[in-house]
Enzyme design. Structure first.
Site, PDB file in Angstrom:
ATOM      1  N   LYS A  76     -74.712  37.682 -46.572  1.00 22.43           N
ATOM      2  CA  LYS A  76     -74.670  37.703 -48.042  1.00 22.43           C
ATOM      3  C   LYS A  76     -73.888  36.537 -48.643  1.00 22.43           C
ATOM      4  CE  LYS A  76     -74.936  42.736 -48.354  1.00 22.43           C
ATOM      5  NZ  LYS A  76     -74.300  43.944 -48.875  1.00 22.43           N
ATOM      6  N   GLY A 137     -60.123  47.018 -50.921  1.00 24.98           N
ATOM      7  CA  GLY A 137     -60.952  45.943 -50.399  1.00 24.98           C
ATOM      8  C   GLY A 137     -61.061  44.795 -51.376  1.00 24.98           C
ATOM      9  N   ALA A 138     -61.293  43.603 -50.835  1.00 22.06           N
ATOM     10  CA  ALA A 138     -61.480  42.422 -51.689  1.00 22.06           C
ATOM     11  C   ALA A 138     -62.471  41.467 -51.037  1.00 22.06           C
ATOM     12  CB  ALA A 138     -60.141  41.735 -51.953  1.00 22.06           C
ATOM     13  N   GLY A 140     -66.761  40.858 -49.696  1.00 24.26           N
ATOM     14  CA  GLY A 140     -68.028  40.724 -50.415  1.00 24.26           C
ATOM     15  C   GLY A 140     -68.415  41.976 -51.187  1.00 24.26           C
ATOM     16  N   ASN A 161     -55.672  45.472 -51.006  1.00 20.95           N
ATOM     17  CA  ASN A 161     -56.342  44.864 -49.849  1.00 20.95           C
ATOM     18  C   ASN A 161     -55.303  44.384 -48.853  1.00 20.95           C
ATOM     19  OD1 ASN A 161     -58.833  43.988 -48.595  1.00 20.95           O
ATOM     20  ND2 ASN A 161     -58.108  41.897 -48.914  1.00 20.95           N
ATOM     21  N   ARG A 162     -55.655  44.441 -47.575  1.00 19.47           N
ATOM     22  CA  ARG A 162     -54.768  43.965 -46.511  1.00 19.47           C
ATOM     23  C   ARG A 162     -54.322  42.524 -46.778  1.00 19.47           C
ATOM     24  NH1 ARG A 162     -57.413  43.604 -40.615  1.00 19.47           N
ATOM     25  NH2 ARG A 162     -58.831  42.279 -41.796  1.00 19.47           N
TER      26      ARG A 162
HETATM   27  P1  ATR Z   1     -68.162  43.133 -46.716  1.00 21.39           P
HETATM   28  O1  ATR Z   1     -69.244  42.131 -47.039  1.00 21.39           O
HETATM   29  O2  ATR Z   1     -68.666  44.347 -45.977  1.00 21.39           O
HETATM   30  O3  ATR Z   1     -67.309  43.466 -47.883  1.00 21.39           O
HETATM   31  P2  ATR Z   1     -66.030  41.413 -45.802  1.00 21.39           P
HETATM   32  O4  ATR Z   1     -66.290  40.467 -46.910  1.00 21.39           O
HETATM   33  O5  ATR Z   1     -65.734  40.882 -44.437  1.00 21.39           O
HETATM   34  O6  ATR Z   1     -67.241  42.426 -45.586  1.00 21.39           O
HETATM   35  O7  ATR Z   1     -64.809  42.356 -46.274  1.00 21.39           O
HETATM   36  C1  ATR Z   1     -64.276  43.363 -45.457  1.00 21.39           C
HETATM   37  C2  ATR Z   1     -63.170  44.088 -46.218  1.00 21.39           C
HETATM   38  O8  ATR Z   1     -62.644  45.125 -45.378  1.00 21.39           O
HETATM   39  C3  ATR Z   1     -61.981  43.216 -46.588  1.00 21.39           C
HETATM   40  O9  ATR Z   1     -61.383  43.717 -47.760  1.00 21.39           O
HETATM   41  C4  ATR Z   1     -61.074  43.391 -45.363  1.00 21.39           C
HETATM   42  O10 ATR Z   1     -59.713  43.123 -45.582  1.00 21.39           O
HETATM   43  P3  ATR Z   1     -59.147  41.601 -45.430  1.00 21.39           P
HETATM   44  O11 ATR Z   1     -59.552  40.917 -46.689  1.00 21.39           O
HETATM   45  O12 ATR Z   1     -57.695  41.764 -45.281  1.00 21.39           O
HETATM   46  O13 ATR Z   1     -59.831  41.059 -44.212  1.00 21.39           O
HETATM   47  C5  ATR Z   1     -61.256  44.869 -45.103  1.00 21.39           C
HETATM   48  N1  ATR Z   1     -60.941  45.184 -43.714  1.00 21.39           N
HETATM   49  C6  ATR Z   1     -61.744  44.995 -42.646  1.00 21.39           C
HETATM   50  N2  ATR Z   1     -61.110  45.395 -41.511  1.00 21.39           N
HETATM   51  C7  ATR Z   1     -59.880  45.835 -41.889  1.00 21.39           C
HETATM   52  C8  ATR Z   1     -58.761  46.393 -41.190  1.00 21.39           C
HETATM   53  N3  ATR Z   1     -58.779  46.571 -39.871  1.00 21.39           N
HETATM   54  N4  ATR Z   1     -57.669  46.747 -41.909  1.00 21.39           N
HETATM   55  C9  ATR Z   1     -57.644  46.578 -43.250  1.00 21.39           C
HETATM   56  N5  ATR Z   1     -58.671  46.064 -43.963  1.00 21.39           N
HETATM   57  C10 ATR Z   1     -59.783  45.697 -43.313  1.00 21.39           C
END
Ligand code: ATR
Length: 268
Positions: A76, A137-138, A140, A161-162
């Site tokens: 995406k 979350g932050a 996509g 968000n982490r």
């Molecule tokens: P998508 O398109 O599915 O949103 P992405 O853009 O990779 O995929 O985003 C994944 C989200 O899940 C992010 O907010 C990510 O946090 P980070 O920005 O800190 O990476 C979060 N996420 C994924 N794995 C995680 C984990 N183990 N602990 C905390 N947050 C996680």
């Protein structure tokens, strides 16, 4: 009259591009929609690795029988820069999920995840106007949901968000289209909100941790997922035991199928 089911030389070809791909449900849904509308078109899966996406998109550009494309994980974000015309909304979100091939070969793209998410809530009788929203979350999906929540008239948005820098970046982009919206940096504590959304990818795998401190969820709060599989994530299971109203990730896709089909010119 040609049957919509029979593939002829006049059939328009639509695709879904993903890696992996066997789990996707969009071909069944959109082929069903085309059958119902008598459209002489077909949607087929394209399993394409990220490294080959630019080459694949060039091939779509020169394929005159090609109508459009759905993009899903992990394409995406990369897809955005491979298209020629991208909506302002998708550009701010930083991702697209639907592409249309124009007659001159240009590729136009937009992002419907957020609209689908909000439409799914609306269909379940959940309005967002004036609500205090919490978003985990932050990435996509979270970006798309944040813009759609703002469009739907939420009173405030708290983002947790982490990686905190991504929250700042999302906040700045939201300000461009929604200068009046109160956007706060959250913690893992979701208390004090009416609608709580998980837009991280946590919940897909059985051993994932919860995306925030779900033990603090207050009864009566709406807890919505973006994760579609499994339908009842660990978060939704905990939220239900806390007396929350739970909303799964499935309607997000179902509700955007019509938007995607219209954008691709599959139906009018
Ligand atoms: P998508 O398109 O599915 O949103 P992405 O853009 O990779 O995929 O985003 C994944 C989200 O899940 C992010 O907010 C990510 O946090 P980070 O920005 O800190 O990476 C979060 N996420 C994924 N794995 C995680 C984990 N183990 N602990 C905390 N947050 C996680």
């Amino acid at each position: 009259m040609t049957s919509a089911r029979e593939i002829t030389g006049a059939t328009r070809v639509y695709g879904i591009v993903a890696d992996p791909i066997t789990h996707v449900r969009t071909p069944q849904a959109l082929n069903g929609l085309m059958r119902r509308h008598g459209v002489a078109g077909i949607m087929v899966p394209f399993h394409v690795a990220p490294a080959h996406l630019p080459m694949f998109m060039d091939a779509m550009r020169v394929t005159q029988s090609f109508g459009g494309l759905i993009a899903t994980v992990p394409h995406k974000v990369a897809m955005l820069d491979l298209c020629d015309v991208v909506s302002e909304r998708a550009r701010l979100i930083g991702a697209v999920n639907t592409v249309r091939r124009e007659p001159d070969g240009r590729l136009a793209a937009d992002m419907f995840d957020g609209e689908g998410f909000v439409a799914g809530l609306r269909e379940a009788g959940i309005g967002l106007n004036g609500r205090r929203a919490y978003l985990a979350g932050a990435g996509g999906a979270a970006n798309a949901v944040a813009f759609a929540l703002a469009d739907a008239g939420i009173a405030s948005l708290t983002i947790w968000n982490r990686t905190a820098a991504k929250v700042d970046a999302l906040r700045s982009r939201l300000e461009v289209l929604h200068p009046g919206l109160v956007v706060g940096m959250g913690t893992s504590d979701p208390r004090g909100h009416d609608v709580v959304v998980n837009a991280t990818s946590l919940g897909l795998r059985p051993d994932d941790p919860l995306p925030f401190d779900a033990a603090r969820l207050e009864a009566g709060v709406i807890v919505a997922e973006v994760v579609m599989e499994p339908e009842t994530t660990a978060l939704l299971a905990v939220a239900a035991t806390r007396g929350c109203r739970v909303h799964s990730g499935r309607p997000m896709l179902d509700c955007q199928l019509g938007l995607m089909a219209r954008f691709m010119g599959m139906v009018s």
